[in-house]
Design an enzyme around this catalytic site. Sequence first.
Site, PDB file in Angstrom:
ATOM      1  N   TYR A 172       0.840  -1.210   0.000  1.00 57.15           N
ATOM      2  CA  TYR A 172       0.000   0.000   0.000  1.00 57.15           C
ATOM      3  C   TYR A 172       0.872   1.256   0.000  1.00 57.15           C
ATOM      4  O   TYR A 172       0.661   2.178  -0.793  1.00 57.15           O
ATOM      5  CB  TYR A 172      -0.907  -0.047   1.236  1.00 57.15           C
ATOM      6  N   LYS A 176       1.065   3.951  -2.996  1.00 53.16           N
ATOM      7  CA  LYS A 176       0.661   5.343  -2.767  1.00 53.16           C
ATOM      8  C   LYS A 176       1.828   6.310  -3.009  1.00 53.16           C
ATOM      9  O   LYS A 176       1.624   7.402  -3.538  1.00 53.16           O
ATOM     10  CB  LYS A 176       0.093   5.513  -1.353  1.00 53.16           C
TER      11      LYS A 176
HETATM   12  N1  LIG Z   1      -9.987   5.579   4.713  1.00 52.22           N
HETATM   13  C1  LIG Z   1      -8.780   6.034   4.911  1.00 52.22           C
HETATM   14  O1  LIG Z   1      -8.302   6.118   6.045  1.00 52.22           O
HETATM   15  C2  LIG Z   1      -7.948   6.500   3.739  1.00 52.22           C
HETATM   16  C3  LIG Z   1      -6.862   7.348   4.003  1.00 52.22           C
HETATM   17  C4  LIG Z   1      -6.076   7.765   2.949  1.00 52.22           C
HETATM   18  C5  LIG Z   1      -6.368   7.369   1.668  1.00 52.22           C
HETATM   19  N2  LIG Z   1      -7.437   6.542   1.439  1.00 52.22           N
HETATM   20  C6  LIG Z   1      -7.686   6.154   0.060  1.00 52.22           C
HETATM   21  O2  LIG Z   1      -8.968   6.589  -0.299  1.00 52.22           O
HETATM   22  C7  LIG Z   1      -9.490   5.770  -1.334  1.00 52.22           C
HETATM   23  C8  LIG Z   1     -10.883   5.326  -0.961  1.00 52.22           C
HETATM   24  O3  LIG Z   1     -10.799   4.469   0.158  1.00 52.22           O
HETATM   25  P1  LIG Z   1     -11.950   4.348   1.268  1.00 52.22           P
HETATM   26  O4  LIG Z   1     -11.285   4.525   2.567  1.00 52.22           O
HETATM   27  O5  LIG Z   1     -13.101   5.172   0.898  1.00 52.22           O
HETATM   28  O6  LIG Z   1     -12.304   2.799   1.201  1.00 52.22           O
HETATM   29  P2  LIG Z   1     -13.408   2.013   0.368  1.00 52.22           P
HETATM   30  O7  LIG Z   1     -13.107   0.581   0.550  1.00 52.22           O
HETATM   31  O8  LIG Z   1     -14.753   2.528   0.697  1.00 52.22           O
HETATM   32  O9  LIG Z   1     -13.082   2.454  -1.146  1.00 52.22           O
HETATM   33  C9  LIG Z   1     -12.212   1.764  -1.994  1.00 52.22           C
HETATM   34  C10 LIG Z   1     -13.009   1.391  -3.220  1.00 52.22           C
HETATM   35  O10 LIG Z   1     -12.128   0.859  -4.219  1.00 52.22           O
HETATM   36  C11 LIG Z   1     -12.877  -0.127  -4.903  1.00 52.22           C
HETATM   37  N3  LIG Z   1     -12.016  -1.025  -5.672  1.00 52.22           N
HETATM   38  C12 LIG Z   1     -11.218  -2.012  -5.202  1.00 52.22           C
HETATM   39  N4  LIG Z   1     -10.653  -2.669  -6.226  1.00 52.22           N
HETATM   40  C13 LIG Z   1     -11.094  -2.057  -7.366  1.00 52.22           C
HETATM   41  C14 LIG Z   1     -10.851  -2.267  -8.748  1.00 52.22           C
HETATM   42  N5  LIG Z   1     -10.028  -3.252  -9.184  1.00 52.22           N
HETATM   43  N6  LIG Z   1     -11.458  -1.461  -9.650  1.00 52.22           N
HETATM   44  C15 LIG Z   1     -12.294  -0.469  -9.227  1.00 52.22           C
HETATM   45  N7  LIG Z   1     -12.564  -0.224  -7.925  1.00 52.22           N
HETATM   46  C16 LIG Z   1     -11.956  -1.012  -7.013  1.00 52.22           C
HETATM   47  C17 LIG Z   1     -13.649  -0.847  -3.799  1.00 52.22           C
HETATM   48  O11 LIG Z   1     -14.731  -1.605  -4.310  1.00 52.22           O
HETATM   49  C18 LIG Z   1     -14.084   0.324  -2.928  1.00 52.22           C
HETATM   50  O12 LIG Z   1     -15.341   0.818  -3.292  1.00 52.22           O
HETATM   51  C19 LIG Z   1      -8.499   4.633  -1.505  1.00 52.22           C
HETATM   52  O13 LIG Z   1      -7.625   4.910  -2.587  1.00 52.22           O
HETATM   53  C20 LIG Z   1      -7.730   4.665  -0.206  1.00 52.22           C
HETATM   54  O14 LIG Z   1      -6.447   4.119  -0.330  1.00 52.22           O
HETATM   55  C21 LIG Z   1      -8.231   6.113   2.450  1.00 52.22           C
END
Ligand SMILES: NC(=O)c1ccc[n+]([C@@H]2O[C@H](COP(=O)([O-])OP(=O)(O)OC[C@H]3O[C@@H](n4cnc5c(N)ncnc54)[C@H](O)[C@@H]3O)[C@@H](O)[C@H]2O)c1
Length: 276
Positions: A172, A176
């Site tokens: 990850y 990133k």
């Molecule tokens: N939640 C946190 O703490 C956090 C912090 C920093 C960054 N992020 C980033 O934010 C983004 C959204 O994450 P989130 O926390 O809302 O989680 P989330 O699990 O709700 O969202 C991730 C989404 O990616 C989708 N996904 C996975 N594989 C896929 C593929 N092959 N094709 C298309 N879609 C796919 C999943 O179905 C899911 O809906 C991610 O990139 C995550 O790394 C999250």
Amino acid sequence: MDDGKDKVVVCTGSGRPGGLGEAILQRFAEDGYRVVVSDIDGSEDANRSHLSAEADRTRVAQTLAATTGEEVPVITCDVRDPASVTALFGQVVDRFGRLDVLVNNAGIGFVMKHSREVTPTEWQLVLDVTLSGVFHCSQAAAGIMEKQGWGGRIINIASQAAKSGFPHMAPYCAAKHGVIGLTRTAAIDYGASGITVNAVCPNHVTTGLGSAQNAYFSKFFGISEAEYLEGMRERIPLKRIGLGSDTASLCAFLASAEASFITGEAINVSGGEEMH
Ligand SMILES: NC(=O)c1ccc[n+]([C@@H]2O[C@H](COP(=O)([O-])OP(=O)(O)OC[C@H]3O[C@@H](n4cnc5c(N)ncnc54)[C@H](O)[C@@H]3O)[C@@H](O)[C@H]2O)c1
């Protein structure tokens, strides 16, 4: 900011209720954009508990439609697959005749284990979704934006893990960090076409992905989830945990006319926890 009138925004990985993608599209819907929900159909996948299911995508689209007042399309797309990505943007252009903003939000954060235990398959999966997916979608979207001739905005949801290392998060963090490299290069490559490309770096938000990380890391540190979250709140200078709306606000700004001279940046949304 309400300069979204008639503009079209696509957000990948936006089909899980309570996710950052939903919060981002909600903000764009409030600002007058036409919004497109896109996500993988994870129903047959071995990792389906972490992925969007049809009922999830429908729920997100219905919530957004309550704001836009019109039907919100849901287009399934696996960002790992260039053919699936081409089909996504083809459908967007067929339906709306334009594409103004791409938010690369799809990402996988559920592979949490010591570096020595990460299998080649797990490594590849995280890199394919979280890094290569950003490349495939940006390439397809920028191709459309260049042909339109009025530029566009690409916003990559990176992470605090794009700037700092974390235990048990090797694929990850690597993916990133790579997203920032892609952001900078794409900003240069597409700048002459009026396309800005920026990365947004949130720290923890309690989404589906965030909850899985809370469960894992509280166990890892031998404390309760409540204690884990309290420790997080304490070390954040602004003394609260981030919300999806915090990330969404920055996305709205980056898509707006106010941000037309900002490109190639990787901006933290972390209450001061991450400062570089
Ligand atoms: N939640 C946190 O703490 C956090 C912090 C920093 C960054 N992020 C980033 O934010 C983004 C959204 O994450 P989130 O926390 O809302 O989680 P989330 O699990 O709700 O969202 C991730 C989404 O990616 C989708 N996904 C996975 N594989 C896929 C593929 N092959 N094709 C298309 N879609 C796919 C999943 O179905 C899911 O809906 C991610 O990139 C995550 O790394 C999250």
